[in-house]
Structures are given as structure tokens and as C-alpha cells.
Design an enzyme around this catalytic site. Structure first.
Site, PDB file in Angstrom:
ATOM      1  N   LEU A 113       0.808  -1.226   0.000  1.00 31.64           N
ATOM      2  CA  LEU A 113       0.000   0.000   0.000  1.00 31.64           C
ATOM      3  C   LEU A 113       0.839   1.273   0.000  1.00 31.64           C
ATOM      4  CD1 LEU A 113      -2.274  -1.995   1.278  1.00 31.64           C
ATOM      5  CD2 LEU A 113      -3.008   0.088   2.390  1.00 31.64           C
ATOM      6  N   GLY A 118       0.896   1.419  -7.329  1.00 29.56           N
ATOM      7  CA  GLY A 118      -0.469   1.614  -7.819  1.00 29.56           C
ATOM      8  C   GLY A 118      -1.515   0.739  -7.165  1.00 29.56           C
ATOM      9  N   SER A 120      -3.745   1.742  -5.132  1.00 28.60           N
ATOM     10  CA  SER A 120      -5.024   2.472  -5.133  1.00 28.60           C
ATOM     11  C   SER A 120      -5.738   2.269  -6.463  1.00 28.60           C
ATOM     12  CB  SER A 120      -4.802   3.961  -4.861  1.00 28.60           C
ATOM     13  OG  SER A 120      -3.992   4.554  -5.848  1.00 28.60           O
ATOM     14  N   ASP A 164      -2.116   5.591 -13.849  1.00 30.09           N
ATOM     15  CA  ASP A 164      -2.229   4.384 -13.018  1.00 30.09           C
ATOM     16  C   ASP A 164      -3.482   3.583 -13.358  1.00 30.09           C
ATOM     17  OD1 ASP A 164      -0.194   5.775 -11.729  1.00 30.09           O
ATOM     18  OD2 ASP A 164      -0.798   5.052  -9.748  1.00 30.09           O
TER      19      ASP A 164
HETATM   20  N1  LIG Z   1      -5.700  -3.828   0.005  1.00 32.73           N
HETATM   21  C1  LIG Z   1      -6.328  -2.655   0.111  1.00 32.73           C
HETATM   22  N2  LIG Z   1      -7.519  -2.563   0.742  1.00 32.73           N
HETATM   23  C2  LIG Z   1      -8.152  -1.389   0.839  1.00 32.73           C
HETATM   24  N3  LIG Z   1      -7.681  -0.210   0.374  1.00 32.73           N
HETATM   25  C3  LIG Z   1      -6.508  -0.244  -0.269  1.00 32.73           C
HETATM   26  C4  LIG Z   1      -5.767  -1.453  -0.438  1.00 32.73           C
HETATM   27  N4  LIG Z   1      -4.639  -1.184  -1.111  1.00 32.73           N
HETATM   28  C5  LIG Z   1      -4.671   0.158  -1.344  1.00 32.73           C
HETATM   29  N5  LIG Z   1      -5.774   0.714  -0.849  1.00 32.73           N
HETATM   30  C6  LIG Z   1      -6.107   2.148  -0.875  1.00 32.73           C
HETATM   31  O1  LIG Z   1      -5.090   2.828  -1.602  1.00 32.73           O
HETATM   32  C7  LIG Z   1      -4.357   3.728  -0.742  1.00 32.73           C
HETATM   33  C8  LIG Z   1      -2.900   3.785  -1.166  1.00 32.73           C
HETATM   34  O2  LIG Z   1      -2.842   4.447  -2.429  1.00 32.73           O
HETATM   35  P1  LIG Z   1      -1.698   5.461  -2.831  1.00 32.73           P
HETATM   36  O3  LIG Z   1      -1.374   6.346  -1.663  1.00 32.73           O
HETATM   37  O4  LIG Z   1      -2.096   6.098  -4.105  1.00 32.73           O
HETATM   38  O5  LIG Z   1      -0.461   4.529  -3.070  1.00 32.73           O
HETATM   39  P2  LIG Z   1      -0.181   3.468  -4.206  1.00 32.73           P
HETATM   40  O6  LIG Z   1      -1.255   3.621  -5.221  1.00 32.73           O
HETATM   41  O7  LIG Z   1       1.158   3.817  -4.734  1.00 32.73           O
HETATM   42  O8  LIG Z   1      -0.158   2.130  -3.565  1.00 32.73           O
HETATM   43  C9  LIG Z   1      -4.601   3.168   0.636  1.00 32.73           C
HETATM   44  O9  LIG Z   1      -4.462   4.173   1.632  1.00 32.73           O
HETATM   45  C10 LIG Z   1      -6.044   2.683   0.533  1.00 32.73           C
HETATM   46  O10 LIG Z   1      -6.954   3.753   0.620  1.00 32.73           O
HETATM   47  C1  LIG Z   2       2.543  10.844  -8.696  1.00 37.37           C
HETATM   48  C2  LIG Z   2       1.600  10.215  -9.710  1.00 37.37           C
HETATM   49  O1  LIG Z   2       2.040  10.589 -11.014  1.00 37.37           O
HETATM   50  C3  LIG Z   2       1.645   8.688  -9.631  1.00 37.37           C
HETATM   51  C4  LIG Z   2       1.259   8.097  -8.311  1.00 37.37           C
HETATM   52  O2  LIG Z   2       1.444   6.699  -8.310  1.00 37.37           O
HETATM   53  P1  LIG Z   2       1.198   5.834  -6.996  1.00 37.37           P
HETATM   54  O3  LIG Z   2      -0.192   6.124  -6.542  1.00 37.37           O
HETATM   55  O4  LIG Z   2       2.216   6.262  -5.992  1.00 37.37           O
HETATM   56  O5  LIG Z   2       1.373   4.421  -7.423  1.00 37.37           O
HETATM   57  C5  LIG Z   2       0.198  10.760  -9.468  1.00 37.37           C
HETATM   58  C6  LIG Z   2      -0.772  10.481 -10.600  1.00 37.37           C
HETATM   59  O6  LIG Z   2      -0.349  10.291 -11.758  1.00 37.37           O
HETATM   60  O7  LIG Z   2      -1.985  10.492 -10.337  1.00 37.37           O
HETATM   61 MG   LIG Z   3      -2.028   5.426  -6.038  1.00 36.74          MG
END
Ligand SMILES: Nc1ncnc2c1ncn2[C@@H]1O[C@H](COP(=O)(O)OP(=O)(O)O)[C@@H](O)[C@H]1O
Ligand SMILES: C[C@@](O)(CCOP(=O)(O)O)CC(=O)O
Ligand SMILES: [Mg+2]
Length: 338
Positions: A113, A118, A120, A164
Site C-alpha cells: 500500500l 499503484g 489504489s 495508473d
Molecule cells: N488492500 C487494500 N484494501 C483497501 N484499500 C486499499 C488497499 N490497497 C490500497 N488501498 C487504498 O489505496 C491507498 C494507497 O494508495 P496510494 O497512496 O495512491 O499509493 P499506491 O497507489 O502507490 O499504492 C490506501 O491508503 C487505501 O486507501
Molecule cells: C505521482 C503520480 O504521477 C503517480 C502516483 O502513483 P502511486 O499512486 O504512488 O502508485 C500521481 C498520478 O499520476 O496520479
Molecule cells: Mg495510487
């Protein structure tokens, strides 16, 4: 019960700058989020998200505005954690024209997470796909990607790109520039990921780059330079034989661009000591290049190396919790149970 799963991704090039209309090239990887959805008879939404860093929790709340979850953890924490699932539910309700639809939702994921892979986008894409299918209103891939983008846009306070979500919906490598999203052919890149066990707040990091870009012309130039290097990188990818192991000379050129991309992201304030340490460990081990991936602040780096040297070096690097070879996911979101 309708179940869909969607992949995470790494950015070969272009994160952050893509928010300001520059091109970016993310590639989907075989780490997936799986979302199971069962429609309910009432308008409540019940979410089980066992992988969340809140140590897993179950909440139940109605679909009405203003009705928030009744749980014994601070509300802002829950809202931050639930934001993406919440936004996915809203998009699915809207798409199916079912504003009062209720769901039992379970989220499972092997994507760390908040670490730049990605998670989210994968949760939102799989969530909207499963929920709209469960309501009998499946979306085509483009519309699904667009809806998922709108969900991320909302949660990230209006600062998000389509990169993403489009990548997670489509799979493979993609090119995104503004609202222009296309799959691209890519060679079979030897990707290695290092994960520091931490996370960054995407919204905050994006806002930080935005502020720098407003304050300094040279920060705006750095964002434009990222766009230039992405255009150089995509031309290299377009010349390579799709799906094949790329020759060493091509890996060297792509790696050099990744190194340059990391430097510019670092200048824009989104790297971290742990990310820099992993990037340097990869380079010292002989990787062709290495950069942070995603929003930064903590989380993952991606390196190019066909040998085992980088993965081994990362596994011995202080601050690297996990190192793994990332396989390209050629298939995007898919239905596990219709
Ligand atoms: N397994 C999961 N269950 C529920 N929500 C999740 C899960 N994985 C990710 N998320 C949601 O996505 C968020 C993380 O997204 P973000 O900050 O964009 O980071 P990334 O996309 O790089 O992993 C978490 O705080 C949560 O809201
Ligand atoms: C920083 C950004 O370019 C990518 C974010 O990627 P991630 O949620 O950290 O996997 C934001 C976006 O494109 O929405
Ligand atoms: Mg994200």
C-alpha cells in the site's frame, strides 16, 4: 458474488510530470488487488480490507451522505484509508444509475500500500468493475478506466493523472498524456523492484511538486525535462522487438534515462533516503538504471537488470525490506468470478 482482480504497475518513466500534461509510461506488473462484491438488499456498504495498515478492520455504514462509520479508530484515519474504496462505490452507483445500491465488499491485495506500485488504482479498477458487474451494468475497459480515474482524482483533491488507472485496466505498458491513453508495445523488460517497507502520501507528494513548480521556474523546467526524457524513452521502446528480451545496448540506454528520471524526481523533492539507498545499491550491483516509482516519499524503486545481481544486492541493503523480480502483466483487470 462477483470477483475482479487488477494489476499494480511500475513507472518506467514520467510519474508526477504526467499530472501536468507531460507523457508517462507505466507498465502493469503481476501483483494484483482482488475485490469481491455482493449486492445487498439495503443501501449499506460493508468493507473488509484486511491488508490495510490499520491492521485490518470491518466497518458498516449507510450510503447516505453524512453517515460515517462507527468504529473505534480515529475517523480521519478511516476516511483516508477508505477513500479509494468509497470513491469506487460512488462511481459504480453512478455508472449503474443505482444511487442507493448497497454492497458487501472484500478487498485482498498483494500490492504493498502507498508504495508506488499503484495499489489504489488496482483497488479502484477492480472495485468498480466488480460492483458494476454485480449490478448487471458492466463497463467497457475505456469507461472503466475513466471512472477509476475520476475516483482517484477525487481522493487526490483534483491532482491525478489517468496513468495508473488506465494501466491497471488495460495491462501491459501504456502511454498516457493528458486524456490521451494508449497501450504500447514493449520489450520484455527485466524489472527488479525494491521495497523499503514504507509508504508515501500520494496527495501530499503531488501537492509538494505542484507548489515547487509554482514557486520556481526551474522546477517547472524539471517537470518539462521529465516529459522530454519520456519522449526519448518511448521512442527507444517503439524500436525494440515487442515481447522479446531487449539487447544490452537498449537496456543501457533505457537505464540511463531511468537514472536521469530519478535525479529529476529527487530534485522535485519526492525521493527519500531509503529510496536513494536502494537506487544506489541497484546501480552498484550493475543494474542498467534505477529510479523510484510512483509518488515516492518511501515505498518502491524499480531497476533494470536481467541478472540476479540487483535482486541479491537489494536483499542485503539496509532499509530494503523486500526485493523481487516484477513480471510484466500483459492482461489488465479480469473477472475471477462473474
Ligand atoms: N488492500 C487494500 N484494501 C483497501 N484499500 C486499499 C488497499 N490497497 C490500497 N488501498 C487504498 O489505496 C491507498 C494507497 O494508495 P496510494 O497512496 O495512491 O499509493 P499506491 O497507489 O502507490 O499504492 C490506501 O491508503 C487505501 O486507501
Ligand atoms: C505521482 C503520480 O504521477 C503517480 C502516483 O502513483 P502511486 O499512486 O504512488 O502508485 C500521481 C498520478 O499520476 O496520479
Ligand atoms: Mg495510487
Amino acid at each position: 458474488m462477483t470477483v475482479c482482480e487488477a494489476p499494480g504497475k511500475v513507472y518506467l518513466f514520467g510519474e508526477h510530470a504526467v499530472v501536468y500534461g507531460e507523457p508517462a509510461v507505466p507498465a502493469a506488473i503481476e501483483r494484483r488487488a482482488t475485490v469481491s462484491v455482493e449486492p445487498r438488499d439495503d443501501d449499506h456498504v460493508r468493507v473488509e480490507a484486511e491488508d490495510l495498515s490499520l491492521d485490518g478492520f470491518t466497518v458498516e455504514y449507510s450510503g447516505g451522505t453524512g453517515d460515517r462509520p462507527d468504529v473505534d479508530v480515529p475517523t480521519p484515519l478511516v476516511e483516508a484509508a477508505m477513500g479509494y474504496v468509497d470513491a469506487a462505490v460512488e462511481q459504480a452507483r453512478d455508472a449503474a444509475d443505482a444511487p442507493d445500491a448497497g454492497f458487501d465488499i472484500a478487498v485482498e491485495s498483494d500490492i504493498p500500500l502507498g508504495a508506488g506500485l499503484g495499489s489504489s488504482a488496482a483497488v479502484v479498477v477492480a472495485g468498480i468493475d466488480a460492483a458494476t458487474r454485480a449490478l448487471g451494468e458492466p463497463l467497457d475497459r475505456r469507461e472503466l478506466a475513466e471512472r477509476a480515474y475520476r475516483a482517484e482524482y477525487e481522493v487526490q483533491d483534483g491532482q491525478a493523472s489517468r496513468a495508473d488507472t488506465f494501466c491497471s485496466a488495460t495491462g501491459g505498458a501504456v502511454r498516457v498524456e493528458g486524456d490521451d491513453c494508449e497501450p504500447i508495445e514493449a520489450p520484455n523488460l527485466p524489472l527488479v523492484v525494491g521495497f523499503d517497507g514504507g509508504a508515501g502520501d500520494t496527495g501530499e507528494l503531488v501537492a509538494g511538486v505542484g507548489a515547487l513548480r509554482e514557486e520556481y521556474g526551474f522546477a517547472a523546467d524539471a517537470v518539462e525535462s521529465i516529459g522530454d526524457l519520456v519522449r526519448t524513452g518511448e521512442a527507444l521502446l517503439a524500436d525494440a522487438a515487442p515481447g522479446e528480451e531487449p539487447p544490452a545496448a537498449l537496456l543501457a540506454e533505457l537505464g540511463e534515462l531511468m537514472d536521469f528520471n530519478h535525479g529529476l524526481l529527487s530534485a522535485l523533492g519526492v525521493s527519500a533516503r531509503s529510496l536513494d539507498a536502494m537506487v544506489w545499491a541497484a546501480r552498484d550491483a550493475g543494474a542498467h538504471g534505477a529510479k523510484l516509482t510512483g509518488a515516492g516519499g518511501g515505498g518502491c524503486i524499480v531497476a533494470l537488470d536481467a541478472s540476479d545481481a540487483t535482486e541479491t544486492a537489494l536483499s542485503f541493503t539496509q532499509g530494503c525490506e523486500e526485493a523481487f523480480r516484477a513480471e510484466l502483466a500483459t492482461e489488465g483487470v479480469r473477472v475471477v468470478e462473474p
